[in-house]
Write an enzyme that holds these catalytic residues in place. Structure first.
Site, PDB file in Angstrom:
ATOM      1  N   LYS A   1       0.937  -1.242  -0.124  1.00 48.64           N
ATOM      2  CA  LYS A   1       0.164   0.065   0.003  1.00 48.64           C
ATOM      3  C   LYS A   1       0.976   1.352   0.174  1.00 48.64           C
ATOM      4  CE  LYS A   1      -3.990   1.793   2.920  1.00 48.64           C
ATOM      5  NZ  LYS A   1      -4.747   1.644   3.993  1.00 48.64           N
TER       6      LYS A   1
ATOM      7  N   SER B   1      -9.649   2.066   3.370  1.00 47.95           N
ATOM      8  CA  SER B   1      -8.854   2.765   2.440  1.00 47.95           C
ATOM      9  C   SER B   1      -7.859   1.924   1.703  1.00 47.95           C
ATOM     10  CB  SER B   1      -8.008   3.574   3.467  1.00 47.95           C
ATOM     11  OG  SER B   1      -7.061   2.912   4.362  1.00 47.95           O
TER      12      SER B   1
ATOM     13  N   SER C   1     -10.153  -0.954   7.238  1.00 57.81           N
ATOM     14  CA  SER C   1      -9.259  -0.653   5.735  1.00 57.81           C
ATOM     15  C   SER C   1      -8.879  -1.892   5.269  1.00 57.81           C
ATOM     16  CB  SER C   1      -8.495   0.560   5.839  1.00 57.81           C
ATOM     17  OG  SER C   1      -8.909   1.677   6.091  1.00 57.81           O
TER      18      SER C   1
END
Ligand code: GLN
Length: 480
Positions: free
Chosen positions: A76, A151, A175
């Site tokens: 990420k 997210s 997330s």
């Protein structure tokens, strides 16, 4: 051997046995990422990835052994990998290049991984749809008219679309789990402190964790074994022994006590996920588990509790981005006040600004006791309630989300609707417990629904065992 038909575990084995080269595997996934640019799941494919893969092939020939030897991995965009950009989905960090490796990256490199790309995310991990990134929205792997969740939407969409065998996400309030549910993949938020946060750009430090997103449960357990372990750079990381998670997957739930939360029974009524949730409980019971009634009286307060603690910590963590040191400086600033003001105004997006304002409000004198202190007391009360509940059961089973992935744009104008996305996931962050999302059953248009298993702190083994069992029965239950 078809590369994308192999699980992470089988791919790792095939590469280490030199049946497949790391170069071919990495090239295959890079090409996949290029084919599916439309998803905007991947922000950057690292230009040295194939060279690194070649180096790994040499090392493997010379006897290198590692759990991820030659395996391609995606991270990420908030995880630092030395020499690579980490922009946190923000304009503010558009050109920020990591100066050191995060612990998780170092652990993966030590295990032989080829980290080949970084994935899109909501700006500073604030969001539930990956629509707040400065670098554009990401689309759901299974239906590009829908959100991938957030997210860690880029990571989950990438795994769901087969662009990588594994991706790392971070989970502050859901997330990893919510996007995993929306893309039909498996994601865990480990126990708070189980994985070091060193080198992960902080949002709400007291509740967030890094975790893997994979195609199946066993791959997930395998991957977490690489990531866990304390680091001297993160005082909140646990230095206790790390067990093998894979060996705790038994293929049976006989004799396990599954906690059915009264508050979930009430909350789930009428939601699309209700059938999958009930089918899961029924299936577990039919296979020898005992259902036990438990309660976390203040469950409903987990959401407001989070939306005080998380913005408060975000406000203080994001104070460092001032346009002076490592964030983008406004080109129009004429003096130091303008550097702060203009850089922050231009650098942060709308949602991040909203969180900073919320956080400053709850921390301001006069409101500190009424909001922040009260939320911290409530957090302790919730932990105490969970301790009581866990005396009676081995884990809780609950939904990950209320329904399948929603349409792009459906909630982006309504922050409260977006915050409610976290209804079922936030509890585990507030409690600091492990929680996994595993697909079980389908909803509208055959899209996947997710079931969560939450156990007491450090009981990842139980979580994996139950999740693996649910996954193995996924075919027989909760079909539409
Ligand atoms: N959706 C939640 C939020 O916007 C959780 C985000 C996260 O886990 N990073 O704060």
């Amino acid at each position: 051997m078809k590369i994308d038909e192999l699980s992470l575990i089988d791919l790792a084995k095939a590469i280490s046995e030199q049946k497949i080269t790391s170069y071919d595997a990495t090239k295959f996934y890079i090409e996949k990422c290029e084919e599916r640019k439309d998803l905007n799941a991947i922000l950057e494919i690292f230009d040295d990835a194939l060279d690194k893969a070649k180096e790994m092939d040499e090392k493997i020939k010379n006897g290198f052994k590692g759990k991820l030897a030659g395996v391609p991995v995606v991270i990420k965009d908030n995880i630092l990998y030395k020499g690579k950009k980490a922009s946190c989905g923000s304009r503010f960090l558009e050109n920020y290049v990591a100066q050191y490796n995060s612990t998780v990256v170092q652990k993966m490199l030590d295990a032989g991984a080829v980290i080949f790309a970084r994935a899109n995310m909501d700006e500073f991990a604030m969001g539930s749809s990956t629509e707040t990134s400065y670098y554009g929205i990401t689309k759901n792997a299974l239906d590009p008219t829908r959100v991938p969740g957030g997210s860690s939407g880029g990571s989950a969409s990438a795994v769901g679309a087969g662009l990588t065998p594994v991706a790392l996400g971070t989970d502050t309030g859901g997330s990893i789990r919510q996007p995993s549910s929306y893309n039909g993949v498996v994601g865990i938020k480990p126990t708070y402190g189980r994985v070091s946060r060193y080198g992960v750009i902080a949002f709400a430090s007291s509740i967030e964790q890094v975790g893997p997103i994979t195609k199946n449960v066993k791959d997930n357990a395998y991957m977490l074994e690489v990531l866990v372990g304390g680091s001297e750079h993160d005082e909140t990381s646990l230095k206790t022994d790390v067990p093998s998670y894979l060996s705790q997957i038994k293929g049976s739930v006989k004799g396990l006590r599954i906690g059915v939360l009264k508050e979930i029974e009430e909350a789930v009524a009428g939601f699309e996920v209700e059938k999958s949730y009930r089918d899961t409980l029924k299936m577990l019971k039919e296979n020898g588990a005992t259902l036990v009634d438990v309660s976390i009286k203040d469950f409903k307060l987990t959401l407001p509790c989070y939306y005080i603690i998380a913005p408060a910590e975000a406000t203080s963590n994001l104070g460092r981005f001032d346009g002076v040191k490592y964030s983008r400086r406004s080109p129009d600033a004429k003096d130091v006040d303008e550097i702060y003001f203009k850089s922050r105004s231009e650098g942060f997006g709308k949602e991040v600004k909203r969180r900073i304002m919320l956080g400053n409000f709850v921390l301001s004198s006069g409101y500190f006791d009424a909001y922040y202190n009260k939320a911290k007391k409530l957090q302790q009360k919730l932990i105490n309630e969970s301790k009581e509940a866990f005396k009676k059961c081995d884990c809780f089973v609950l939904p990950t989300t209320a329904g399948v992935a929603f349409k792009l744009g459906a909630k982006s104008g309504d922050p409260v609707a977006m915050y409610k996305e976290d209804l079922f996931t936030i509890m585990a962050n507030i409690l600091g417990t492990p929680a996994i999302s595993v697909p079980f059953g389908k909803g509208e248009n055959g899209l996947p629904l997710g079931i969560q298993i939450v156990a007491d702190r450090l009981n990842e083994g139980v979580v994996y065992n139950v999740a693996d069992f649910i996954e193995s029965k996924g075919g027989d239950y909760a079909r539409v």
